[in-house]
Every structure is written in C-alpha cells, then in structure tokens.
Design a protein around this motif. Structure first.
Motif, PDB file in Angstrom:
ATOM      1  N   PRO A 120     -24.581  10.918 -45.931  1.00  0.00           N
ATOM      2  CA  PRO A 120     -24.774   9.510 -45.557  1.00  0.00           C
ATOM      3  C   PRO A 120     -23.529   8.662 -45.793  1.00  0.00           C
ATOM      4  CG  PRO A 120     -26.693  10.324 -46.730  1.00  0.00           C
ATOM      5  CD  PRO A 120     -25.658  11.399 -46.834  1.00  0.00           C
ATOM      6  N   PHE A 121     -22.830   8.915 -46.911  1.00  0.00           N
ATOM      7  CA  PHE A 121     -21.607   8.161 -47.184  1.00  0.00           C
ATOM      8  C   PHE A 121     -20.525   8.505 -46.166  1.00  0.00           C
ATOM      9  CE2 PHE A 121     -17.382   8.139 -49.266  1.00  0.00           C
ATOM     10  CZ  PHE A 121     -17.247   6.768 -49.421  1.00  0.00           C
ATOM     11  N   ARG A 122     -20.393   9.786 -45.856  1.00  0.00           N
ATOM     12  CA  ARG A 122     -19.370  10.203 -44.890  1.00  0.00           C
ATOM     13  C   ARG A 122     -19.602   9.530 -43.532  1.00  0.00           C
ATOM     14  NH1 ARG A 122     -16.074  14.538 -45.277  1.00  0.00           N
ATOM     15  NH2 ARG A 122     -17.368  15.487 -46.901  1.00  0.00           N
ATOM     16  N   ALA A 123     -20.863   9.500 -43.099  1.00  0.00           N
ATOM     17  CA  ALA A 123     -21.188   8.880 -41.813  1.00  0.00           C
ATOM     18  C   ALA A 123     -20.964   7.372 -41.852  1.00  0.00           C
ATOM     19  CB  ALA A 123     -22.632   9.196 -41.445  1.00  0.00           C
ATOM     20  N   ALA A 124     -21.388   6.728 -42.932  1.00  0.00           N
ATOM     21  CA  ALA A 124     -21.213   5.280 -43.045  1.00  0.00           C
ATOM     22  C   ALA A 124     -19.739   4.917 -43.103  1.00  0.00           C
ATOM     23  CB  ALA A 124     -21.942   4.769 -44.287  1.00  0.00           C
ATOM     24  N   LYS A 125     -18.959   5.713 -43.816  1.00  0.00           N
ATOM     25  CA  LYS A 125     -17.526   5.435 -43.910  1.00  0.00           C
ATOM     26  C   LYS A 125     -16.838   5.657 -42.559  1.00  0.00           C
ATOM     27  CE  LYS A 125     -13.338   6.485 -46.539  1.00  0.00           C
ATOM     28  NZ  LYS A 125     -12.488   6.844 -45.391  1.00  0.00           N
ATOM     29  N   ALA A 126     -17.273   6.670 -41.820  1.00  0.00           N
ATOM     30  CA  ALA A 126     -16.669   6.911 -40.506  1.00  0.00           C
ATOM     31  C   ALA A 126     -16.901   5.732 -39.567  1.00  0.00           C
ATOM     32  CB  ALA A 126     -17.244   8.194 -39.911  1.00  0.00           C
ATOM     33  N   ALA A 166     -10.097   0.444 -38.220  1.00  0.00           N
ATOM     34  CA  ALA A 166      -8.941   0.934 -37.471  1.00  0.00           C
ATOM     35  C   ALA A 166      -8.633   0.021 -36.289  1.00  0.00           C
ATOM     36  CB  ALA A 166      -9.208   2.359 -36.992  1.00  0.00           C
ATOM     37  N   GLU A 167      -9.681  -0.425 -35.619  1.00  0.00           N
ATOM     38  CA  GLU A 167      -9.482  -1.358 -34.502  1.00  0.00           C
ATOM     39  C   GLU A 167      -8.926  -2.688 -35.002  1.00  0.00           C
ATOM     40  OE1 GLU A 167     -12.047  -3.380 -30.838  1.00  0.00           O
ATOM     41  OE2 GLU A 167     -12.959  -1.858 -32.133  1.00  0.00           O
ATOM     42  N   ARG A 168      -9.443  -3.148 -36.147  1.00  0.00           N
ATOM     43  CA  ARG A 168      -8.978  -4.426 -36.695  1.00  0.00           C
ATOM     44  C   ARG A 168      -7.507  -4.369 -37.057  1.00  0.00           C
ATOM     45  NH1 ARG A 168     -12.168  -6.462 -41.885  1.00  0.00           N
ATOM     46  NH2 ARG A 168     -13.846  -6.364 -40.334  1.00  0.00           N
ATOM     47  N   PHE A 169      -7.043  -3.236 -37.598  1.00  0.00           N
ATOM     48  CA  PHE A 169      -5.672  -3.150 -38.089  1.00  0.00           C
ATOM     49  C   PHE A 169      -4.735  -2.420 -37.136  1.00  0.00           C
ATOM     50  CE2 PHE A 169      -8.227  -3.169 -42.157  1.00  0.00           C
ATOM     51  CZ  PHE A 169      -8.037  -4.527 -42.392  1.00  0.00           C
ATOM     52  N   SER A 170      -5.258  -2.076 -35.945  1.00  0.00           N
ATOM     53  CA  SER A 170      -4.443  -1.443 -34.900  1.00  0.00           C
ATOM     54  C   SER A 170      -3.798  -0.143 -35.381  1.00  0.00           C
ATOM     55  CB  SER A 170      -3.366  -2.419 -34.402  1.00  0.00           C
ATOM     56  OG  SER A 170      -3.958  -3.594 -33.896  1.00  0.00           O
ATOM     57  N   VAL A 171      -4.593   0.687 -36.027  1.00  0.00           N
ATOM     58  CA  VAL A 171      -4.149   2.015 -36.447  1.00  0.00           C
ATOM     59  C   VAL A 171      -5.243   3.010 -36.076  1.00  0.00           C
ATOM     60  CG1 VAL A 171      -2.777   1.114 -38.371  1.00  0.00           C
ATOM     61  CG2 VAL A 171      -5.149   1.835 -38.774  1.00  0.00           C
ATOM     62  N   ALA A 172      -4.906   4.286 -36.089  1.00  0.00           N
ATOM     63  CA  ALA A 172      -5.917   5.322 -35.864  1.00  0.00           C
ATOM     64  C   ALA A 172      -6.763   5.461 -37.122  1.00  0.00           C
ATOM     65  CB  ALA A 172      -5.238   6.652 -35.537  1.00  0.00           C
ATOM     66  N   GLY A 225      -7.605   7.970 -38.773  1.00  0.00           N
ATOM     67  CA  GLY A 225      -6.992   8.907 -39.702  1.00  0.00           C
ATOM     68  C   GLY A 225      -5.765   8.363 -40.399  1.00  0.00           C
ATOM     69  N   GLU A 226      -5.308   7.173 -39.988  1.00  0.00           N
ATOM     70  CA  GLU A 226      -4.127   6.564 -40.601  1.00  0.00           C
ATOM     71  C   GLU A 226      -4.484   5.465 -41.598  1.00  0.00           C
ATOM     72  OE1 GLU A 226      -1.927   5.212 -37.251  1.00  0.00           O
ATOM     73  OE2 GLU A 226      -1.208   7.220 -36.702  1.00  0.00           O
ATOM     74  N   LEU A 227      -5.767   5.213 -41.778  1.00  0.00           N
ATOM     75  CA  LEU A 227      -6.175   4.188 -42.756  1.00  0.00           C
ATOM     76  C   LEU A 227      -5.761   4.605 -44.161  1.00  0.00           C
ATOM     77  CD1 LEU A 227      -9.747   3.337 -41.451  1.00  0.00           C
ATOM     78  CD2 LEU A 227      -7.782   1.785 -41.457  1.00  0.00           C
ATOM     79  N   MET A 228      -5.279   3.644 -44.914  1.00  0.00           N
ATOM     80  CA  MET A 228      -4.818   3.896 -46.279  1.00  0.00           C
ATOM     81  C   MET A 228      -5.632   3.030 -47.255  1.00  0.00           C
ATOM     82  SD  MET A 228      -2.567   6.205 -45.832  1.00  0.00           S
ATOM     83  CE  MET A 228      -1.732   6.300 -47.409  1.00  0.00           C
ATOM     84  N   ALA A 263     -17.789  -3.075 -50.213  1.00  0.00           N
ATOM     85  CA  ALA A 263     -17.737  -2.930 -48.760  1.00  0.00           C
ATOM     86  C   ALA A 263     -16.943  -4.087 -48.144  1.00  0.00           C
ATOM     87  CB  ALA A 263     -19.151  -2.916 -48.188  1.00  0.00           C
ATOM     88  N   PRO A 264     -16.094  -3.793 -47.167  1.00  0.00           N
ATOM     89  CA  PRO A 264     -15.434  -4.877 -46.422  1.00  0.00           C
ATOM     90  C   PRO A 264     -16.425  -5.534 -45.472  1.00  0.00           C
ATOM     91  CG  PRO A 264     -14.865  -2.753 -45.484  1.00  0.00           C
ATOM     92  CD  PRO A 264     -15.687  -2.456 -46.707  1.00  0.00           C
ATOM     93  N   MET A 265     -16.029  -6.656 -44.904  1.00  0.00           N
ATOM     94  CA  MET A 265     -16.878  -7.347 -43.934  1.00  0.00           C
ATOM     95  C   MET A 265     -16.797  -6.633 -42.598  1.00  0.00           C
ATOM     96  SD  MET A 265     -18.484  -9.951 -45.227  1.00  0.00           S
ATOM     97  CE  MET A 265     -18.449 -10.929 -46.742  1.00  0.00           C
ATOM     98  N   VAL A 266     -17.789  -5.781 -42.352  1.00  0.00           N
ATOM     99  CA  VAL A 266     -17.842  -5.055 -41.088  1.00  0.00           C
ATOM    100  C   VAL A 266     -19.275  -5.051 -40.585  1.00  0.00           C
ATOM    101  CG1 VAL A 266     -15.887  -3.534 -41.599  1.00  0.00           C
ATOM    102  CG2 VAL A 266     -18.191  -2.848 -42.294  1.00  0.00           C
TER     103      VAL A 266
END
Length: 528
Positions: free
Chosen positions: A208-214, A221-227, A229-232, A244-247
């Motif tokens: 459940p965590f893996r799916a929610a995080k994906a 990724a869309e918000r920060f204009s990165v892929a 897999g490039e999120l840090m 949790a961030p505002m998503v």
C-alpha cells in the motif's frame, strides 16, 4: 509494612516533586529564551534530577518492596512503588557520568535551539525551511534549503555518539544489553514485542505504501518537471519525509490563510467541554530569535501549570500542531488532583500521544470543517473526502518513517561506534524508498533529528499512539456519534482516559476504556 512503605514514598515524593518542578521550570526558560544562563540553569536542574534517580540505596529499597509485594494491600501505593522502582533502575549512574551527560545535554540543547540553516548568506528558521519545501518549485533552491537544514549534523554527531555510550554504560550496569532495550522495558514496553510488531506492520503496509508513494511521486514529478525516478529527498514536504506533501486534491493551507488558529483551537476544545484558555494564557505560541523551533507541551508541576510552546503560522501544519499540543495539555490538566502526586501523569507516553494525534486530525473531519472552520456543506464534504485520502497517505508515510527511527536507534545502541552515516541512508532507502543523494551516506544526517539526541527511544510512541487513537475513534463513533462538538466524547476522555492517571498499566487502561487491548488491526484496516 505498608505504613513504612507509605512514609518512605511520601518522603521520596516530596524530594522528587521539588526537583521535578525546578527541572521543568528551567527547561521552559531555556526553550523560550535560548540564553547561556537559561541553558546552564536547565543543565544544573537536569543533573540534580539525575543524581536523585542515581541513589543506589533507594533503588534497592524500592526494588525489594516492588518484587516482594510490600504494598500489595494498597493498589495505588503498590503502583507508586513499582514506578519508583523503575525510575531508580533507569537512573543508576555514577556522579562523573551524570556530570558528563548533563554537560552533553546542555551542549546539544544549545545547538538545536539556536541552529539556523543558512542559504546564500540568509539565516532560515525551521518554519522557513518548511515553507520552501512546501511551496518552492525550483529543484536547486529546494536542494539548497534541504542541505542547509542538515548542516547541524556534523556539529553534534560526536556528542550524540558519546551520550549513547554513556546511556549504554548505565543500562549494562543494570543487566540490560543496551540502553534501547532498557528504556523500552522500564517504560512498560516489551522490546521484542515492539520489534516484532513493527516488522509485521512493515510487511503489511509495504505494498500500500509503495502504491501510494508512486501516485504521489507522479504528481510531484510533474510539479517539479523531473522524471519520477529522479525525485530526491528535497522534493518532499519536509527534511525527513515524515509528512505528506500537498497532493491529490485540496490545498489545505489555503483554508487557514487569514484565520486565527488560537480561536479555532478554542472552539474545538469548547465543543468537548474543555476550556484551554488558561493553558494558552501561560503558553508561548509564536516564533522569535533564540526560541526553540520545535513544539511541545510541558506540565510544570502536576498541579495545573501546563504550558504549550509553538511557533504558529496560518498553515495546516501548525493547526494540527496546536490541536496536538493542546491534546497533551488537556490530558495533563484534567488528571484529578485527588490522585497521589506520583500518579498524576498519563498512563504512558503513547497514551498522551494518542490524545494529541487524534486531536491533530480533526481539521480533516467534515463536522469540524462546518462547525469550527465555518465551511459551506459542499466544501466541508470535499475537505473531508480529500482529507481522508491525505490522512491515509500521511499515516503510511509516517509509519515508515517511525520504522527508520526505531531501527536506527536499535542499531545505534547495539553499537554506537558503527558506521551510522551509511546505516541511516540504508534504512531510509529500505523503509521510505528514497534515493540516496551522492555522498550523503558519508555525512551524519541522522544527527539532524532532535529526538535521536535528546528524546531517545521515544519515536515508537507516536505510531503506537496513532494506533490507540484509532481504537478510541472507533469506540467514540459507535458510542458517542463522533468527537467534534460531542460532550459525550469529552466525558469519555475525562472519565476513561484522563481520570485514571498513571494508576494502571497503559494496556490495562485501554482495555478498561474500550473493551480491548491495543489492536494494530485498526491501523491496518483503515490505512492499508
């Protein structure tokens, strides 16, 4: 025998009460001013308290009385003897160790209280760092703020290692493998039970965590204009990825723009029949230079002087925090003064955390949105729906974060000399699925977390408290119709949770209040 035991307990209580009040009074002064004089006074008061608990004769006396059942004919006296036995067991150290620990604690408190991250020559408060991580869309500025927040690590890591060694020395003198196991045991938590519970929960919530995080990562990724897999780590909502961030819907921060959080908190607690105005009048609620950037509640004397420290801003995070800290505060305040002084405390840290965590979730309650915030019915419904999704995401994120901290502390006290820097990032990757920034595995980022230094073996109480709060919530929805504005809910807390104080083992008190002992299934069913 009970008369002799009672006389000894009264004498011990009188000594402890005086030291306890002085330690809390000076801790408050240090947290609200950060001055060298206040920090010195707090260190001296803390050392005096440690010397009190280090008395070997008192330890042997209370251990014998506890194990022999010398006060068995008086349950409250017997409970007090048991708690004193554990308190003295936790505190057995030699004078030189106490002095060194007090000095290290003072140094670390000073460091955390007065540290301000610097970005391009600008000193940033913890609130400012959170604002950047909440709002900034540029990855480079986010990274700079995140990395700056970690600069305290190298300043304090060696002192934390040394403090861990000293804590371990005391634990081994008492026959424990290490401080982590001793601290859990003497706070009435079985270490093996806890480790097994967390491992089992980790497996149950991993997918459940893996799916929610994906899903969250796709939006970030869309918000920060990165892929994705490039999120840090600096692309998330706080320096540790514990919230949790505002998503995925409503920006809850906008609901609190221009709103008075104190008035909203008053309305919330008024609805339960709990007047928090005297608490707020004694409290320190807004940020300034030299003040502790964290938030906490402190019961100065177990006689009504309860205070809250916050650094409020009109944001969801601080609405949650204010309601949370006042949850601690009403618990402390409403424990009956008729109880023996030693028992005027929550049944366990996790129990008061349960109260605080439950209250902190109320902004996502539909009825709270309507009756406290004043939202229109359709807006309140939408807020509740989005809030339920956010609560689930937040609960999964936070549970995995707790697993990082507990696993790290367990390993830290098993061997303080090991490679802690690499271990930290191994655990972050294992439980939180975060990428490790290049070179960070050779930096003491673990030391940037205040609790690891100065509130050791504590973090599991947040997750256990969240489990307990869900158990209360289930009972209240079935028997009181909910929480917000429900006098019956206020009665439940006063009569079943607060009134017993520390007279019962925490799990026995939970069973008496809800009909069952702690049941992790409430967490799994709701969030996983």
């Amino acid at each position: 025998m009970s008369d002799a035991v009672r006389a000894a307990v009264e004498d011990t209580t009188a000594q402890y009460r005086k030291l306890y009040i002085e330690a809390n009074r000076t801790e408050w002064e240090a947290a609200t001013t950060g001055t060298p004089e206040a920090l010195d006074a707090a260190a001296q008061a803390n050392a005096a308290l440690m010397r009190f608990w280090a008395d070997p004769d008192a330890y042997e006396r209370y251990r014998a009385w506890d194990e022999d059942g010398a006060a068995a004919d008086d349950p409250l006296l017997a409970r007090t003897v048991h708690l004193l036995h554990f308190g003295y067991a936790r505190g057995q150290r030699d004078p030189a160790t106490i002095d060194e620990m007090a000095e290290l604690s003072k140094t670390l408190t000073d460091a955390y209280t007065n540290f301000r991250a610097e970005v391009n020559g600008e000193r940033l408060t913890a609130n400012a760092i959170h604002t950047i991580l909440a709002d900034e869309t540029g990855s480079e500025r986010r990274r700079a703020a995140w990395e700056a927040s970690k600069e305290i690590g190298p300043l304090v890591a060696d002192q934390i290692r040394r403090l861990a060694e000293l804590r371990n020395d005391g634990a081994r003198r008492m026959g424990y493998d290490n401080y982590h196991r001793m601290s859990l045991t003497l706070s009435e938590l079985d270490p093996d039970w806890l480790y097994a519970l967390l491992e089992d929960l980790a497996q149950q919530i991993e997918e459940p965590f893996r799916a929610a995080k994906a899903a969250m990562d796709a939006e970030l990724a869309e918000r920060f204009s990165v892929a994705p897999g490039e999120l840090m780590p600096w692309h998330y909502a706080d320096p540790f990825f514990q919230d949790a961030p505002m998503v995925g819907g409503m920006d809850f921060n906008r609901l609190f723009e221009g709103r008075d959080l104190i008035e909203l908190a008053l309305a919330t607690y008024d609805g339960l029949g709990m007047d928090v105005r005297p608490i707020l009048a004694r409290s320190d609620l807004f940020e300034r230079e030299g003040k502790d950037q964290h938030a906490f509640c402190i019961d100065i004397d177990r006689e009504g002087d309860v205070r809250v420290l916050c650094n409020l801003q009109p944001l969801l995070r601080w609405m949650d925090t204010l309601l949370h800290e006042l949850g601690h505060a009403v618990y402390d305040t409403l424990i009956p003064p008729s109880l023996p002084w030693m028992l005027r405390s929550p049944s366990h840290i996790l129990t008061t955390e349960a109260m605080a965590l439950l209250m902190g979730t109320l902004p996502f309650d539909r009825q709270w949105q309507e009756t406290v915030l004043g939202a229109a019915p359709d807006d309140a419904r939408q807020a509740a729906e989005d809030g339920a999704r956010r609560l689930r995401l937040d609960a999964l994120i936070f549970a995995r974060w707790v697993m990082v901290v507990v696993a790290f502390e367990r390993a830290l006290y098993e061997d303080p000399s090991r490679d802690l820097d690499g271990l930290w990032w191994d655990l972050v990757h294992k439980y939180q699925f975060l990428r490790v920034p290049e070179g960070r595995e050779r930096r003491p980022d673990w030391a940037t977390k205040y609790h690891i230094a100065l509130a050791p073996a504590y973090y599991q109480n947040y997750l256990l408290g969240r489990m307990m709060s869900l158990q209360w919530d289930s009972w209240l929805r079935e028997n009181a119709g909910g929480i917000v504005g429900r006098a019956e809910a206020g009665d439940f807390f006063r009569e079943r949770i607060f009134a017993p104080g520390m007279t019962l083992h925490w799990n026995d008190q939970l069973a008496a209040a809800t009909g069952e002992r702690l049941n992790p299934d409430y967490f799994v069913q709701k969030y996983a």
